[in-house]
Design an enzyme around this catalytic site. Structure first.
Site, PDB file in Angstrom:
ATOM      1  N   CYS A  42       0.843  -1.197   0.000  1.00 19.09           N
ATOM      2  CA  CYS A  42       0.000   0.000   0.000  1.00 19.09           C
ATOM      3  C   CYS A  42       0.885   1.257   0.000  1.00 19.09           C
ATOM      4  O   CYS A  42       1.975   1.254   0.564  1.00 19.09           O
ATOM      5  CB  CYS A  42      -0.923   0.007   1.229  1.00 19.09           C
ATOM      6  SG  CYS A  42      -2.077   1.413   1.248  1.00 19.09           S
ATOM      7  N   ASP A  44       0.414   3.808   1.661  1.00 16.41           N
ATOM      8  CA  ASP A  44       0.319   4.422   2.985  1.00 16.41           C
ATOM      9  C   ASP A  44       1.713   4.769   3.540  1.00 16.41           C
ATOM     10  O   ASP A  44       2.599   3.918   3.589  1.00 16.41           O
ATOM     11  CB  ASP A  44      -0.396   3.435   3.936  1.00 16.41           C
ATOM     12  CG  ASP A  44      -0.848   4.102   5.222  1.00 16.41           C
ATOM     13  OD1 ASP A  44      -0.010   4.745   5.894  1.00 16.41           O
ATOM     14  OD2 ASP A  44      -2.033   3.980   5.562  1.00 16.41           O
ATOM     15  N   ARG A  46       2.722   5.088   6.372  1.00 11.98           N
ATOM     16  CA  ARG A  46       3.103   4.403   7.617  1.00 11.98           C
ATOM     17  C   ARG A  46       3.621   2.994   7.362  1.00 11.98           C
ATOM     18  O   ARG A  46       3.949   2.272   8.311  1.00 11.98           O
ATOM     19  CB  ARG A  46       1.889   4.341   8.547  1.00 11.98           C
ATOM     20  CG  ARG A  46       1.364   5.701   8.946  1.00 11.98           C
ATOM     21  CD  ARG A  46      -0.017   5.615   9.539  1.00 11.98           C
ATOM     22  NE  ARG A  46      -1.010   5.174   8.569  1.00 11.98           N
ATOM     23  CZ  ARG A  46      -2.314   5.005   8.828  1.00 11.98           C
ATOM     24  NH1 ARG A  46      -2.756   5.250  10.044  1.00 11.98           N
ATOM     25  NH2 ARG A  46      -3.147   4.606   7.895  1.00 11.98           N
ATOM     26  N   HIS A  98      -2.077  -4.020   5.028  1.00 15.82           N
ATOM     27  CA  HIS A  98      -1.925  -3.598   6.420  1.00 15.82           C
ATOM     28  C   HIS A  98      -3.290  -3.363   7.043  1.00 15.82           C
ATOM     29  O   HIS A  98      -4.246  -2.980   6.360  1.00 15.82           O
ATOM     30  CB  HIS A  98      -1.057  -2.333   6.528  1.00 15.82           C
ATOM     31  CG  HIS A  98      -1.663  -1.102   5.918  1.00 15.82           C
ATOM     32  ND1 HIS A  98      -2.257  -0.116   6.664  1.00 15.82           N
ATOM     33  CD2 HIS A  98      -1.790  -0.709   4.625  1.00 15.82           C
ATOM     34  CE1 HIS A  98      -2.692   0.845   5.859  1.00 15.82           C
ATOM     35  NE2 HIS A  98      -2.435   0.506   4.615  1.00 15.82           N
ATOM     36  N   CYS A 101      -6.136   0.097   6.919  1.00 16.86           N
ATOM     37  CA  CYS A 101      -5.932   0.686   5.585  1.00 16.86           C
ATOM     38  C   CYS A 101      -7.069   1.659   5.269  1.00 16.86           C
ATOM     39  O   CYS A 101      -8.243   1.282   5.263  1.00 16.86           O
ATOM     40  CB  CYS A 101      -5.863  -0.416   4.533  1.00 16.86           C
ATOM     41  SG  CYS A 101      -5.524   0.207   2.866  1.00 16.86           S
TER      42      CYS A 101
HETATM   43 CO    CO Z   1      -3.478   1.177   2.983  1.00 14.93          CO
END
Ligand code: CO
Length: 211
Positions: A42, A44, A46, A98, A101
């Site tokens: 992803c 993302d 993080r 994750h 999400c």
């Molecule tokens: Co995500």
């Protein structure tokens, strides 16, 4: 005027530290990359791929998009997979989702954001496919399970590509894995969907998806 000076300073420090610990590091990497792993994750912020598995530059070939989706018509993802498998000769493809999400959350609650809703429709398809398994779960559990099921489905999508099928037919040793990362503890969990051929993937898919 210099833009974003802090990032350039961070970069100078990072490169200096790497050179200090290994003076030949960048010279060696310039000559070639031969990563054993291809990571599909992803976007993302993080979930930084290299850092969470402790790998240095040159060790992980990476493709990231919103909600780590791998669909058959995505030429960007397919090209990255093709390059990883046929040119770099990676031995492992890791699909890593994750928990928590945002893309999956948006799909789950039906939030409208615009263009990205069409991309997240793939998550809606996963949810519909597994609606009977998800129906009995409380809201938080459904969210977590949909994050897992999305990984499980994307592993199967990767395994169904011509890139992977042709590699297996050629005898290329290539394993596909489905993992999920916890934002709350920083730990990875193997979802048990993995394999080195179609039969292994299909058997592990059925176990992991609960069918
Ligand atoms: Co995500």
């Amino acid at each position: 005027m210099k833009h974003l000076p802090q990032l350039f300073e961070n970069n100078r420090v990072w490169a200096g530290e790497l050179r200090k610990s290994d003076p030949e590091f960048f010279t060696r990497l310039c000559r070639q990359q031969a990563p054993p792993y291809f990571w599909i994750g992803c976007s993302d912020s993080r979930v930084p791929a290299n850092q969470i598995v402790g790998l240095r530059p040159g060790e992980l070939f990476v493709h990231r998009n919103i909600a780590n989706i791998f669909v058959h018509s995505d030429l960007n993802a397919l090209s990255a997979l093709h390059f990883a498998v046929d040119v770099l000769k990676v031995s492992h493809v890791i699909v890593c989702g994750h928990y928590g999400c945002s893309g999956i959350r948006a799909s789950l609650v039906g939030e409208r954001h615009g263009l990205v809703d069409n991309w997240l429709r793939h998550i809606g398809d996963v949810r519909e496919k597994h609606r009977h398994r998800l129906a009995s779960l409380a809201e938080d559990d459904e969210y977590a399970r949909l994050c897992e099921l999305n990984v499980i489905e994307q592993v199967r999508n990767v395994s169904n590509t011509t890139v992977v099928r042709d590699a297996w037919a050629r005898g290329h040793s290539l394993a596909i894995h489905g993992w999920i990362y916890g934002l709350t503890d920083g730990l990875l969990v193997d979802l048990g969907v993995s394999g080195r051929d179609e039969a292994e993937i299909n058997a592990s898919y059925c176990r992991a998806a609960g069918s």
